[in-house]
Design a protein around this motif. Structure first.
Motif, PDB file in Angstrom:
ATOM      1  N   THR A  21     -24.255-101.292  -2.497  1.00 37.43           N
ATOM      2  CA  THR A  21     -24.232-100.445  -1.298  1.00 37.43           C
ATOM      3  C   THR A  21     -23.653 -99.064  -1.569  1.00 37.43           C
ATOM      4  N   GLY A  22     -23.098 -98.863  -2.769  1.00 36.88           N
ATOM      5  CA  GLY A  22     -22.531 -97.568  -3.113  1.00 36.88           C
ATOM      6  C   GLY A  22     -21.058 -97.432  -2.778  1.00 36.88           C
ATOM      7  N   LEU A  23     -20.441 -98.495  -2.289  1.00 38.05           N
ATOM      8  CA  LEU A  23     -19.034 -98.436  -1.910  1.00 38.05           C
ATOM      9  C   LEU A  23     -18.131 -98.244  -3.126  1.00 38.05           C
ATOM     10  N   ALA A  24     -18.440 -98.890  -4.242  1.00 42.12           N
ATOM     11  CA  ALA A  24     -17.613 -98.744  -5.450  1.00 42.12           C
ATOM     12  C   ALA A  24     -17.613 -97.289  -5.914  1.00 42.12           C
ATOM     13  N   THR A  25     -18.766 -96.655  -5.899  1.00 40.55           N
ATOM     14  CA  THR A  25     -18.861 -95.247  -6.299  1.00 40.55           C
ATOM     15  C   THR A  25     -18.106 -94.361  -5.315  1.00 40.55           C
ATOM     16  N   GLU A  26     -18.224 -94.655  -4.042  1.00 40.97           N
ATOM     17  CA  GLU A  26     -17.524 -93.879  -3.018  1.00 40.97           C
ATOM     18  C   GLU A  26     -16.009 -93.967  -3.198  1.00 40.97           C
ATOM     19  N   LEU A  27     -15.502 -95.178  -3.430  1.00 35.74           N
ATOM     20  CA  LEU A  27     -14.067 -95.346  -3.654  1.00 35.74           C
ATOM     21  C   LEU A  27     -13.619 -94.583  -4.897  1.00 35.74           C
ATOM     22  N   HIS A  28     -14.399 -94.688  -5.963  1.00 34.04           N
ATOM     23  CA  HIS A  28     -14.072 -93.980  -7.199  1.00 34.04           C
ATOM     24  C   HIS A  28     -14.019 -92.473  -6.970  1.00 34.04           C
ATOM     25  N   ASP A  29     -15.009 -91.943  -6.288  1.00 29.73           N
ATOM     26  CA  ASP A  29     -15.058 -90.497  -6.033  1.00 29.73           C
ATOM     27  C   ASP A  29     -13.883 -90.020  -5.186  1.00 29.73           C
ATOM     28  N   ARG A  30     -13.530 -90.800  -4.170  1.00 31.66           N
ATOM     29  CA  ARG A  30     -12.407 -90.417  -3.312  1.00 31.66           C
ATOM     30  C   ARG A  30     -11.085 -90.442  -4.064  1.00 31.66           C
ATOM     31  N   LEU A  31     -10.894 -91.474  -4.895  1.00 36.36           N
ATOM     32  CA  LEU A  31      -9.672 -91.541  -5.686  1.00 36.36           C
ATOM     33  C   LEU A  31      -9.592 -90.380  -6.680  1.00 36.36           C
ATOM     34  N   ARG A  32     -10.717 -90.062  -7.315  1.00 39.79           N
ATOM     35  CA  ARG A  32     -10.734 -88.953  -8.276  1.00 39.79           C
ATOM     36  C   ARG A  32     -10.384 -87.639  -7.587  1.00 39.79           C
ATOM     37  N   GLU A  33     -10.939 -87.395  -6.411  1.00 42.42           N
ATOM     38  CA  GLU A  33     -10.640 -86.168  -5.679  1.00 42.42           C
ATOM     39  C   GLU A  33      -9.170 -86.102  -5.269  1.00 42.42           C
ATOM     40  N   ILE A  38      -3.808 -83.601  -6.086  1.00 38.16           N
ATOM     41  CA  ILE A  38      -2.383 -83.727  -6.412  1.00 38.16           C
ATOM     42  C   ILE A  38      -2.071 -82.932  -7.672  1.00 38.16           C
ATOM     43  N   ARG A  39      -2.899 -83.041  -8.686  1.00 37.35           N
ATOM     44  CA  ARG A  39      -2.676 -82.290  -9.928  1.00 37.35           C
ATOM     45  C   ARG A  39      -2.758 -80.793  -9.674  1.00 37.35           C
ATOM     46  N   TRP A  40      -3.696 -80.358  -8.836  1.00 39.78           N
ATOM     47  CA  TRP A  40      -3.844 -78.930  -8.542  1.00 39.78           C
ATOM     48  C   TRP A  40      -2.591 -78.407  -7.868  1.00 39.78           C
ATOM     49  N   ARG A  41      -2.052 -79.202  -6.906  1.00 40.82           N
ATOM     50  CA  ARG A  41      -0.847 -78.773  -6.214  1.00 40.82           C
ATOM     51  C   ARG A  41       0.320 -78.631  -7.183  1.00 40.82           C
ATOM     52  N   LYS A  42       0.452 -79.576  -8.113  1.00 40.26           N
ATOM     53  CA  LYS A  42       1.552 -79.514  -9.069  1.00 40.26           C
ATOM     54  C   LYS A  42       1.410 -78.293  -9.969  1.00 40.26           C
ATOM     55  N   THR A  43       0.204 -78.031 -10.467  1.00 42.03           N
ATOM     56  CA  THR A  43       0.021 -76.874 -11.342  1.00 42.03           C
ATOM     57  C   THR A  43       0.124 -75.585 -10.542  1.00 42.03           C
ATOM     58  N   ARG A  44      -0.328 -75.610  -9.311  1.00 45.05           N
ATOM     59  CA  ARG A  44      -0.270 -74.421  -8.466  1.00 45.05           C
ATOM     60  C   ARG A  44       1.180 -74.029  -8.193  1.00 45.05           C
ATOM     61  N   SER A  45       2.022 -74.986  -7.856  1.00 48.94           N
ATOM     62  CA  SER A  45       3.404 -74.652  -7.557  1.00 48.94           C
ATOM     63  C   SER A  45       4.137 -74.201  -8.816  1.00 48.94           C
ATOM     64  N   ALA A  46       3.810 -74.766  -9.970  1.00 47.55           N
ATOM     65  CA  ALA A  46       4.429 -74.319 -11.220  1.00 47.55           C
ATOM     66  C   ALA A  46       3.992 -72.885 -11.526  1.00 47.55           C
TER      67      ALA A  46
END
Length: 71
Positions: A21-33, A38-46
């Protein structure tokens, strides 16, 4: 499989249904984003801290009292 999981055929059937149904891909994409944000915020504040330090140091070179007024 851990003892508290259902038998593996049932677990695999659930996964296969999610995959089809595409749910596994959807979960993967959301977690990756979420991780990227989170990584962008950490590098941005540094990076922001580094820029602020450069500004203060630049003002100190010109006039020590100007760096104190900047805050």
């Amino acid at each position: 499989m851990p003892a508290d999981f259902p038998p593996w055929p049932r677990v695999y059937a659930s996964f296969a249904r999610w995959r089809d149904t595409g749910l596994a891909t959807e979960l993967h994409d959301r977690l990756r984003e979420a991780v990227r944000r989170i990584r962008w915020r950490k590098t941005r504040s540094a990076a922001s801290r580094a820029l602020s330090a450069r500004r203060v140091l630049g003002r100190l070179k010109r006039a020590p009292s100007a760096a104190l007024r900047w805050r």
